[in-house]
Design an enzyme around this catalytic site. Structure first.
Site, PDB file in Angstrom:
ATOM      1  N   SER A  22       0.801  -1.216   0.000  1.00 27.68           N
ATOM      2  CA  SER A  22       0.000   0.000   0.000  1.00 27.68           C
ATOM      3  C   SER A  22       0.838   1.274   0.000  1.00 27.68           C
ATOM      4  O   SER A  22       0.401   2.308  -0.517  1.00 27.68           O
ATOM      5  CB  SER A  22      -0.932  -0.007   1.217  1.00 27.68           C
ATOM      6  OG  SER A  22      -0.187  -0.112   2.424  1.00 27.68           O
TER       7      SER A  22
ATOM      8  N   GLU B 285      10.904  -9.459  -3.463  1.00 26.11           N
ATOM      9  CA  GLU B 285      11.373  -8.224  -2.834  1.00 26.11           C
ATOM     10  C   GLU B 285      12.808  -8.376  -2.328  1.00 26.11           C
ATOM     11  O   GLU B 285      13.608  -7.440  -2.424  1.00 26.11           O
ATOM     12  CB  GLU B 285      10.427  -7.846  -1.694  1.00 26.11           C
ATOM     13  CG  GLU B 285       9.070  -7.381  -2.185  1.00 26.11           C
ATOM     14  CD  GLU B 285       8.034  -7.247  -1.071  1.00 26.11           C
ATOM     15  OE1 GLU B 285       6.979  -6.647  -1.334  1.00 26.11           O
ATOM     16  OE2 GLU B 285       8.277  -7.747   0.042  1.00 26.11           O
TER      17      GLU B 285
END
Length: 220
Positions: free
Chosen positions: A32, A104
């Site tokens: 987010s 990631e």
């Protein structure tokens, strides 16, 4: 203390754009806070080449006109920018709430500079569970047995971008170095969400009406 979390996320994300310049290769994380980063990059109209850590990030980036390439086209990145679920005072991170922590980690490790963007509520005095895990489906019961702890498969049955099983460790996180080694040495564990301080150059923290900078590791 009250947190205006969305405002702080946006502040941290927008401030990260100051670390980008034309011609850079940039790794984009997932989550987010990165969702605020992408339109901020697009607004600056920077001439950069991006690598995305998830299909959701790639779709958002391309929808804003950013150039996104597969990570088989590059062997390193200038900068990677991503959020975190927890940041402790020493710069240890827990990541992977969104399930993209394997990609990631690859992107962060490939970057000359890894910059983390968070709201102030992500700061913790010490790391706490859960720690996200990506596990292979092959031999999954055996992997769970060797993990020797409270590991729970995510009930939503979602898979990682590369088809791995998402799970979370709910045991103690008092020794992140030892726990990370335990995860890495367990057959069937693809990756885990403990990110050591050496990966991160700095953390940009949206706090109230300002952005604080926590320097973790010196840039190369």
């Amino acid at each position: 203390m009250e947190f205006n979390v969305e405002r702080e996320k946006k502040m941290a994300a927008v401030s990260a754009v100051d670390y980008l310049d034309d011609g850079m290769t940039v790794g984009l994380g997932t989550g987010s806070t990165v969702a605020y980063l992408i339109p901020a990059i697009a607004y600056r109209e920077l001439d950069i080449t991006c690598v995305a850590t998830s299909p959701a990030t790639e779709n958002l980036a391309t929808s804003h006109g950013l150039r996104v390439v597969a990570f088989d086209k590059l062997d390193h990145l200038d900068v990677a920018i991503d959020g975190a679920d927890q940041v402790d005072p020493h710069g240890w991170l827990i990541k992977g709430g969104g399930g993209a922590h394997t990609r990631e980690r690859i992107v962060a490790s490939a970057a000359r500079r890894f910059i983390v963007i968070v709201s102030a509520n992500k700061l913790v005095g010490r790391l706490r569970p859960p720690v996200p895990l990506e596990l292979m489906s092959f031999g999954l019961p055996s992997t769970l047995r060797w993990l020797l702890g409270d590991v729970r498969i995510r009930s939503d049955a979602l898979r990682t971008p590369d088809g791995g099983v998402l799970a979370d460790w709910y045991g103690p996180v008092d020794d992140p170095i030892g726990l990370g080694r335990h995860f890495s040495s367990t057959p069937g564990v693809v990756s885990h969400g403990l990110f050591q301080p050496a990966l991160t150059e700095r953390v940009l923290i949206g706090r109230g009406t300002q952005v604080d900078v926590m320097k973790v590791s010196p840039p190369e």
